[in-house]
Write a protein that holds these residues in place. Structure first.
Motif, PDB file in Angstrom:
ATOM      1  N   SER A   1     -58.715-107.668 -49.854  1.00 42.98           N
ATOM      2  CA  SER A   1     -58.491-107.671 -51.307  1.00 42.98           C
ATOM      3  C   SER A   1     -59.836-107.720 -52.037  1.00 42.98           C
TER       4      SER A   1
ATOM      5  N   VAL B   1     -56.548-105.437 -44.091  1.00 46.23           N
ATOM      6  CA  VAL B   1     -56.458-105.191 -45.535  1.00 46.23           C
ATOM      7  C   VAL B   1     -57.313-106.233 -46.234  1.00 46.23           C
TER       8      VAL B   1
ATOM      9  N   ASP C   1     -58.895-112.213 -47.817  1.00 45.57           N
ATOM     10  CA  ASP C   1     -59.122-112.404 -49.252  1.00 45.57           C
ATOM     11  C   ASP C   1     -60.576-112.077 -49.549  1.00 45.57           C
TER      12      ASP C   1
ATOM     13  N   TYR D   1     -55.009-109.702 -43.002  1.00 42.02           N
ATOM     14  CA  TYR D   1     -55.392-109.779 -44.415  1.00 42.02           C
ATOM     15  C   TYR D   1     -56.643-110.638 -44.555  1.00 42.02           C
TER      16      TYR D   1
ATOM     17  N   VAL E   1     -48.867-107.824 -46.846  1.00 41.30           N
ATOM     18  CA  VAL E   1     -49.347-107.945 -45.468  1.00 41.30           C
ATOM     19  C   VAL E   1     -48.526-108.970 -44.699  1.00 41.30           C
TER      20      VAL E   1
ATOM     21  N   LEU F   1     -51.096-108.074 -52.442  1.00 41.03           N
ATOM     22  CA  LEU F   1     -51.570-107.639 -51.127  1.00 41.03           C
ATOM     23  C   LEU F   1     -51.268-108.688 -50.061  1.00 41.03           C
ATOM     24  N   ALA F   2     -51.503-109.957 -50.381  1.00 42.93           N
ATOM     25  CA  ALA F   2     -51.210-111.019 -49.415  1.00 42.93           C
ATOM     26  C   ALA F   2     -49.721-111.030 -49.065  1.00 42.93           C
TER      27      ALA F   2
END
Length: 390
Positions: free
Chosen positions: A276, A274, A345, A343, A331, A327-328
């Motif tokens: 961001s 994922v 960034d 994850y 995850v 999101l962080a």
């Protein structure tokens, strides 16, 4: 090519394409799609229809001894009212893994877009031809990467030696989904779009589901990711949700969980990354929507401005900073039971230290140099030993 030689015309089929999920037969030839018909039927949005039919990451791939190649295509080019003509889309020729030539096709259909009222006009055109000559002798693997920013119907393929589909090189398949930044925005050419560059550096086969304006956690997109065979998957989430002002934090969190749940139904243990949003100063702390500032359009300069109010964040409006934090957290929560979930960034791809050197020209999309930097950084972070895809 010797004028006495006879061209060989090879039927254009899905077997000669990589990076497309479906091929539509048209009156002229074939049209690659990056979303299958079942997904397209669930959304009537013109932006999505345009984005998924633009073949970012799609390429013809074949083995041949040919030294000359001709390809007839019928592109659809966009033209904005009041703005100078956009440059023709670029086709990249890759021979045995090395970019060796580029070409364009003039003509084709034209889609006239009026940004002041959102109307469009379709003006029909005729196919054009691109040629690559003086290719090296002997058997070789050829890829012709189609323009990432032009809907492209493939009409005819001619060579001066027989063609067969390129053999499977045994590379892992990387399936990536994201916004216009992943789609290509202002990249120099299709192999220079940041996921394409990262795939080349990582030695993987790319399926690029970067969909300009349409990375908005659509359930049908999640099902496409679920049902597409892949060894590696990444989803870049955030900017389109903000610049479309599409949902609030209350809806965002369960939508992300649902999106990831759907992917995991088809890929329960596949490495899933994922990502961001990259840094976008105008939306770090100011919600959307974004709107075009048309003042410089006549000089070929389109910029975007934020229309939200930072005070609205307290009521649940999304900013990029809010999205990264959530999101962080999501995850980290899920990774406790899903060790293949990772994850990244997005500011590690383009962040505070990059803004002064490589500002976003329209305040929203990265330029060609930034695409290269992002591709190189993603490869170094994701494909290196210890990375999510290492």
């Amino acid at each position: 090519m010797d004028p006495q030689s006879a061209w060989i015309t090879t039927p254009l089929t899905a077997g000669l394409l990589r990076g497309a999920l479906e091929v539509e037969r048209t009156e002229h030839g074939i049209l690659p799609h990056r979303l299958p018909a079942a997904a397209r039927a669930q959304c009537a949005d013109a932006q999505l229809a345009s984005a998924e039919s633009q073949p970012s990451g799609v390429r013809l791939a074949f083995r041949t001894r040919a030294t000359a190649v001709e390809l007839d295509t019928l592109p659809t080019k966009r033209q904005y009212v009041g703005a100078p003509p956009r440059p023709d889309g670029v086709y990249d020729l890759v021979v045995d893994g090395r970019l060796t030539a580029q070409a364009t096709v003039t003509g084709g259909h034209t889609l006239i877009v009026d940004l002041t009222d959102g109307t469009t006009e379709h003006r029909p055109g005729r196919p054009g031809t691109l040629r690559f000559t003086d290719l090296p002798e002997g058997a070789k693997d050829i890829e012709i990467w189609l323009p990432h920013n032009e809907t492209t119907e493939l009409v005819a393929l001619r060579t001066d030696a027989p063609v067969e589909p390129a053999p499977d090189a045994g590379r892992r398949v990387w399936l990536h989904h994201g916004s216009s930044i992943s789609h290509g925005s202002d990249a120099a050419s299709p192999t220079a779009v940041w996921p394409a560059l990262a795939a080349s550096l990582g030695g993987v086969e790319l399926i690029n589901l970067g969909l300009g304006g349409s990375a908005v956690l659509d359930p049908f997109t999640a099902r496409v990711l679920r049902d597409t065979p892949a060894d590696l998957i990444s989803v870049k989430i955030g900017i389109n949700l903000v610049n479309a002002d599409l949902m609030r934090l209350r809806a965002f969190t369960p939508a992300v969980h649902g999106f990831l749940d759907t992917i995991r139904e088809g890929h329960p243990t596949t490495p899933l990354l994922v990502v961001s949003p990259i840094l976008c100063p105008m939306h770090e702390d100011t919600p959307g929507p974004s709107a075009p500032d048309l003042g410089g359009l006549g000089g070929g300069r389109l910029r975007f401005v934020p229309m939200g109010d930072p005070a609205e964040v307290a009521g649940g409006k999304l900013t990029l900073r809010v999205i990264r934090d959530e999101l962080a957290r999501i995850v980290a929560q899920r990774a406790a039971e899903d060790p293949a979930l990772h994850y990244l960034d997005g500011r590690e791809l383009y962040g505070e230290d990059d803004v002064e050197e490589l500002p976003l020209p329209d305040q929203l999309h990265p330029d060609a140099a930034t695409h290269r930097r992002m591709g190189e950084r993603f490869a170094a972070l994701a494909f290196a030993e210890g990375g999510a895809f290492g």
